[in-house]
Motif scaffolding. Structure first.
Motif, PDB file in Angstrom:
ATOM      1  N   PRO A 159      -1.486   3.005  37.451  1.00  0.00           N
ATOM      2  CA  PRO A 159      -1.161   2.275  38.710  1.00  0.00           C
ATOM      3  C   PRO A 159      -2.158   2.776  39.875  1.00  0.00           C
ATOM      4  CG  PRO A 159       0.865   3.023  37.881  1.00  0.00           C
ATOM      5  CD  PRO A 159      -0.115   3.763  37.189  1.00  0.00           C
ATOM      6  N   ILE A 230       0.798  -9.928  37.708  1.00  0.00           N
ATOM      7  CA  ILE A 230       1.330 -11.145  38.280  1.00  0.00           C
ATOM      8  C   ILE A 230       0.433 -11.613  39.359  1.00  0.00           C
ATOM      9  CG2 ILE A 230       3.257 -12.088  39.565  1.00  0.00           C
ATOM     10  CD1 ILE A 230       4.895  -9.521  38.752  1.00  0.00           C
ATOM     11  N   MET A 237      -0.865  -9.404  42.415  1.00  0.00           N
ATOM     12  CA  MET A 237       0.061  -8.698  43.269  1.00  0.00           C
ATOM     13  C   MET A 237       0.092  -7.143  42.912  1.00  0.00           C
ATOM     14  SD  MET A 237       3.678 -10.990  42.716  1.00  0.00           S
ATOM     15  CE  MET A 237       4.671 -10.094  43.959  1.00  0.00           C
ATOM     16  N   GLY A 239       1.702  -4.365  44.584  1.00  0.00           N
ATOM     17  CA  GLY A 239       2.864  -3.602  44.890  1.00  0.00           C
ATOM     18  C   GLY A 239       2.752  -2.107  45.875  1.00  0.00           C
ATOM     19  N   VAL A 240       3.645  -1.859  46.608  1.00  0.00           N
ATOM     20  CA  VAL A 240       3.639  -1.074  47.540  1.00  0.00           C
ATOM     21  C   VAL A 240       3.180   0.286  47.282  1.00  0.00           C
ATOM     22  CG1 VAL A 240       5.934  -0.129  47.572  1.00  0.00           C
ATOM     23  CG2 VAL A 240       4.754   0.219  49.760  1.00  0.00           C
ATOM     24  N   ALA A 241       3.429   0.661  45.827  1.00  0.00           N
ATOM     25  CA  ALA A 241       2.661   2.001  45.445  1.00  0.00           C
ATOM     26  C   ALA A 241       1.477   1.622  44.165  1.00  0.00           C
ATOM     27  CB  ALA A 241       3.871   2.985  44.970  1.00  0.00           C
ATOM     28  N   SER A 243       2.398  -0.389  41.665  1.00  0.00           N
ATOM     29  CA  SER A 243       2.910  -0.489  40.189  1.00  0.00           C
ATOM     30  C   SER A 243       3.482  -2.030  39.878  1.00  0.00           C
ATOM     31  CB  SER A 243       4.211   0.391  39.724  1.00  0.00           C
ATOM     32  OG  SER A 243       5.275  -0.296  40.421  1.00  0.00           O
ATOM     33  N   ALA A 244       3.192  -3.150  40.751  1.00  0.00           N
ATOM     34  CA  ALA A 244       3.539  -4.446  40.382  1.00  0.00           C
ATOM     35  C   ALA A 244       2.704  -4.728  38.946  1.00  0.00           C
ATOM     36  CB  ALA A 244       2.986  -5.254  41.211  1.00  0.00           C
ATOM     37  N   GLY A 245       3.494  -5.425  38.108  1.00  0.00           N
ATOM     38  CA  GLY A 245       3.095  -5.959  36.853  1.00  0.00           C
ATOM     39  C   GLY A 245       3.101  -4.765  35.849  1.00  0.00           C
ATOM     40  N   GLU A 246       3.818  -3.670  36.010  1.00  0.00           N
ATOM     41  CA  GLU A 246       4.140  -2.740  34.822  1.00  0.00           C
ATOM     42  C   GLU A 246       5.241  -3.022  33.902  1.00  0.00           C
ATOM     43  OE1 GLU A 246       2.521   0.162  33.857  1.00  0.00           O
ATOM     44  OE2 GLU A 246       0.978  -0.028  35.472  1.00  0.00           O
ATOM     45  N   PHE A 247       4.964  -4.166  33.235  1.00  0.00           N
ATOM     46  CA  PHE A 247       6.152  -4.797  32.637  1.00  0.00           C
ATOM     47  C   PHE A 247       6.617  -3.825  31.325  1.00  0.00           C
ATOM     48  CE2 PHE A 247       3.347  -8.646  33.418  1.00  0.00           C
ATOM     49  CZ  PHE A 247       4.054  -9.160  34.484  1.00  0.00           C
TER      50      PHE A 247
ATOM     51  N   HIS B 232       5.774 -12.991  48.356  1.00  0.00           N
ATOM     52  CA  HIS B 232       4.505 -12.515  48.407  1.00  0.00           C
ATOM     53  C   HIS B 232       3.366 -13.079  49.481  1.00  0.00           C
ATOM     54  CE1 HIS B 232       0.489 -12.101  46.377  1.00  0.00           C
ATOM     55  NE2 HIS B 232       0.776 -10.891  46.573  1.00  0.00           N
ATOM     56  N   ALA B 324      10.150  -2.268  39.128  1.00  0.00           N
ATOM     57  CA  ALA B 324       9.103  -1.792  38.225  1.00  0.00           C
ATOM     58  C   ALA B 324       8.003  -2.805  38.106  1.00  0.00           C
ATOM     59  CB  ALA B 324       9.651  -1.484  36.781  1.00  0.00           C
ATOM     60  N   ILE B 325       8.318  -4.043  38.069  1.00  0.00           N
ATOM     61  CA  ILE B 325       7.381  -5.010  38.079  1.00  0.00           C
ATOM     62  C   ILE B 325       6.723  -5.968  39.303  1.00  0.00           C
ATOM     63  CG2 ILE B 325       8.174  -5.428  35.688  1.00  0.00           C
ATOM     64  CD1 ILE B 325       9.238  -8.254  36.561  1.00  0.00           C
ATOM     65  N   ILE B 326       7.531  -5.784  40.488  1.00  0.00           N
ATOM     66  CA  ILE B 326       7.155  -6.143  41.505  1.00  0.00           C
ATOM     67  C   ILE B 326       7.051  -5.073  42.711  1.00  0.00           C
ATOM     68  CG2 ILE B 326       7.841  -7.617  43.628  1.00  0.00           C
ATOM     69  CD1 ILE B 326       8.056  -9.348  40.867  1.00  0.00           C
ATOM     70  N   ASN B 327       7.528  -4.217  42.619  1.00  0.00           N
ATOM     71  CA  ASN B 327       7.137  -3.028  43.469  1.00  0.00           C
ATOM     72  C   ASN B 327       7.088  -3.095  44.846  1.00  0.00           C
ATOM     73  OD1 ASN B 327       4.454  -0.466  43.687  1.00  0.00           O
ATOM     74  ND2 ASN B 327       6.542  -0.187  43.914  1.00  0.00           N
ATOM     75  N   PRO B 328       8.030  -3.934  45.553  1.00  0.00           N
ATOM     76  CA  PRO B 328       7.950  -4.366  46.767  1.00  0.00           C
ATOM     77  C   PRO B 328       8.065  -3.222  47.755  1.00  0.00           C
ATOM     78  CG  PRO B 328      10.080  -4.996  45.885  1.00  0.00           C
ATOM     79  CD  PRO B 328       9.590  -4.263  44.854  1.00  0.00           C
ATOM     80  N   PRO B 329       7.529  -3.470  49.212  1.00  0.00           N
ATOM     81  CA  PRO B 329       7.915  -2.495  50.202  1.00  0.00           C
ATOM     82  C   PRO B 329       9.357  -2.591  50.494  1.00  0.00           C
ATOM     83  CG  PRO B 329       6.256  -4.216  50.986  1.00  0.00           C
ATOM     84  CD  PRO B 329       6.567  -4.354  49.484  1.00  0.00           C
ATOM     85  N   LEU B 357      10.233   2.431  37.939  1.00  0.00           N
ATOM     86  CA  LEU B 357       9.260   3.378  37.490  1.00  0.00           C
ATOM     87  C   LEU B 357       8.871   4.326  38.539  1.00  0.00           C
ATOM     88  CD1 LEU B 357       6.881   3.837  35.418  1.00  0.00           C
ATOM     89  CD2 LEU B 357       5.684   2.079  36.378  1.00  0.00           C
ATOM     90  N   ILE B 358       8.575   3.899  39.764  1.00  0.00           N
ATOM     91  CA  ILE B 358       7.959   4.820  40.922  1.00  0.00           C
ATOM     92  C   ILE B 358       9.066   5.250  41.515  1.00  0.00           C
ATOM     93  CG2 ILE B 358       6.494   5.004  42.812  1.00  0.00           C
ATOM     94  CD1 ILE B 358       4.661   4.153  40.541  1.00  0.00           C
ATOM     95  N   LYS B 367       4.839   4.756  50.492  1.00  0.00           N
ATOM     96  CA  LYS B 367       4.794   3.793  49.267  1.00  0.00           C
ATOM     97  C   LYS B 367       6.142   3.853  48.605  1.00  0.00           C
ATOM     98  CE  LYS B 367       0.120   5.655  48.528  1.00  0.00           C
ATOM     99  NZ  LYS B 367      -0.413   6.819  48.302  1.00  0.00           N
TER     100      LYS B 367
END
Lengths: 397, 397
Positions: A159, A230, A237, A239-241, A243-247, B232, B324-329, B357-358, B367
């Motif tokens: 990531p 995604i 996308m 993600g804020v850190a 990691s978006a898409g870390e399925f 998004h 883990a998969i969207i990781n939104p703020p 994850l994070i 983050k």
């Protein structure tokens, strides 16, 4: 001096001018007609005509041979592209024990490609120097103007946060915490773009592969790890850190085995190469690669087939959750497991449909999620690194 | 005739003109300064000035009292808004046994609100007629010009596909398969906008609530069902069949109990009101509402607290996967369970951090995913229905 004009329009200048909007759309999509440019930019046809006339006069835009400029009766629309001589970009994929490099021009043609070994656990500083040397050599060998390089895209096996810091859970552990811009910027002296390798893979599939023309899709990657991306309205996308898409790190069994990420029961433990490969090695009593297992399965070996089917079933169950919450029109299966083709796709689709919310039988064709094998399984992350620059995604600083 | 000009700029006309881009941004965001408009539209300051002068002359844009137009030294920037007399819109939330209606003007002020009972299992045709009657009455009572109505937003308790068809898995079963445009369009004779109630709730939180100024967030709703929305870059994801954000139907136990959606072990079975409420009723030996259980917990009842904590823990585990998969703020907790405040938030955040994850400890503040209680728990879907029209989201036809 078309180069300076192109660089300003594409990278540094005001992105709101018609010229800049046109050049950016052409950089993203390659060859287009004036009508397609008007649709993509949202600009009036007359504004597009005026701006294109200027861009053609200055040599930034040229007539291209062929290209898909839409179907219609009558005189075919003129296919336009950015002048390949107006600029080049470099894509780098940082792998486990070295990097790959590709040089492409702004008309989307690949000029040069190279793999360079650095050995396990190479440091970021060493990589930056080696990349610089490789770029210099590539430009010299191909008689390319070094000043024509508009940007370098870097694809990382982990990531990457929006400000360019590699997060933990990277496949290259030494790189955790590395600031990509600080590492490569001063050495390369060019605009740097960076993102996770799966996000780069999605960009490659969107620009040239199985998702061409598709603004909304999910890439699901089955390889030594499980990952993905995604894409929503043409934007990956992050993600804020980062990691978006870390399925691979969705918890499918909170009491399951420990994962390298520090959680338990992650999807990656069940749906990656690792387990089927260990089972295949035990069965055959020797070291094997996943490519061998897939080849055996394609030749009809029942054990190898079952290992791939089981992987497809568990991957499909995980994807079913992704489908329930993203509900994309398209899912592209990437990673080397995609080389198994229908052997992985059929059990995966069956499991997806069983576990997801909107099932095939409930909706008409247009509302179904299509699941397909990606076009690129070997070099998606590398091509996508070029795509970072062409699409102006993941710009650092 | 400012009305006709506004309607054309907002609804029917070429969306690419500076005037249209300015009016659409003001419709989305309410009161803004000229500088904020330039930033939001990407137009040059001079273009904005010229267009605003014309819009003020014709009365579409007026100076607004107050408004957050940014901080700075020196003369405060002039706060501008769309003229409230230039247009109104209606929001409808279709519930289990009736609908709620709100009328707002284009400057974002609510003029009128009403709840109308229709009894269980009311038909779409009956709802359309009743909505028409209620709108007519509301406009007559408040001396509003009926011709000033620029659009009607409809918030539905179930997935709505982009073409406006209510999908199965609706809380109002009779409505499955209903075409919203065919049902309401001919009766209302106005542009119709529609989306799922959780997507509307997200729009309300983004425009006026806990996600104000945030272009990327997840809404997670805990109520009689579990649902939500993914936003998004300021756009709510809908999905190819309208099911994006259906967090309640992620399979967390493929061998678990049957869910109303036809799958097993959905998150909704564990993280909604339904189970804690049944347990509370058994404990207290009487029928109860979730509001009562929350009130008891807030008064210190240990059993009620535990029920809420357990719900928070399982919801947090599900949210960990989404993280883990969207990781939104930002994640906004909505639904009536949000009324429990910290009682639900603390165990939810702890479980989120355990399973995602994070993790908080791994990244600096900027983050981290912030998790907070939503501003609206009672009327988010209704306000968001107005937001559909103001943000031009979910337009049908």
């Amino acid at each position: 001096m078309p180069l300076n004009e192109l660089k300003s329009l594409l990278i540094d200048g005001d992105p709101g001018t018609p010229e800049s909007r046109i050049v950016r759309v052409m950089s993203e999509r390659g060859t287009l007609s004036a009508a397609q440019i008007a649709t993509a930019t949202g600009l009036a046809r007359s504004t597009v005509s005026t701006a294109l006339a200027g861009l053609r006069r200055s040599g930034v835009v040229i007539e291209a041979a062929g290209g898909d400029t839409g179907k219609g009766v009558g005189r075919p629309a003129t296919a336009l592209a950015l002048n390949p001589e107006a600029g080049t970009c470099v894509g780098i994929h940082l792998g486990l024990d070295g990097f790959r490099l590709v040089v492409a021009d702004v008309s989307h043609s690949v000029i040069f490609e190279k793999t360079e070994e650095l050995g396990r656990d190479y440091t970021p500083a060493r990589a930056a120097t080696a990349v610089k040397r490789a770029i210099d050599a590539a430009y010299a060998e191909n008689s390319l103007r070094r000043s024509g390089l508009i940007g370098v895209g870097i694809s990382v096996s982990g990531p990457v946060s929006p400000d360019g810091v590699v997060q933990r859970a990277s496949i290259v552990p030494l790189w955790a915490g590395t600031d990509i811009r600080q590492t490569f910027g001063p050495v390369l002296q060019r605009p740097i773009f960076a993102d996770n390798e799966s996000n780069c893979a999605a960009i490659a599939e969107m620009m040239w592969g199985a998702a061409t023309g598709c603004e909304d899709f999910v890439l699901f990657k089955i390889d030594v790890g499980v990952g993905g991306a995604i894409v929503h309205r043409g934007q990956v996308m992050t993600g804020v850190a980062g990691s978006a898409g870390e399925f691979g790190h969705m918890t499918i069994d909170p009491d399951g085995e420990l994962c390298r990420c520090g959680n338990r029961g992650c999807l990656e433990l069940y749906a990656s190469f690792v387990r089927p490969l260990a089972l295949a090695e035990r069965l055959h009593g020797r070291r094997m690669t996943m490519d061998e297992v897939i080849a055996l399965a394609l030749e009809g070996d029942v054990g190898s087939r079952r290992l791939i089917e089981d992987t497809g079933a568990i991957a499909g169950r995980g994807l079913g959750m992704i489908g329930a919450i993203i509900n994309p029109p398209l899912i592209v299966i990437g990673g080397r497991m995609a080389l198994a083709g229908d052997l992985i796709l059929e059990p995966l689709i069956a499991a997806y449909d069983k576990h997801t919310l909107i099932k095939r039988r409930d909706v008409d064709e247009a509302k179904r999620t299509r699941i397909t094998i990606g076009r690129f399984t070997q070099n998606d992350a590398l091509l996508g690194a070029v795509g970072l620059v062409l699409r102006h995604h993941g710009r650092l600083g």
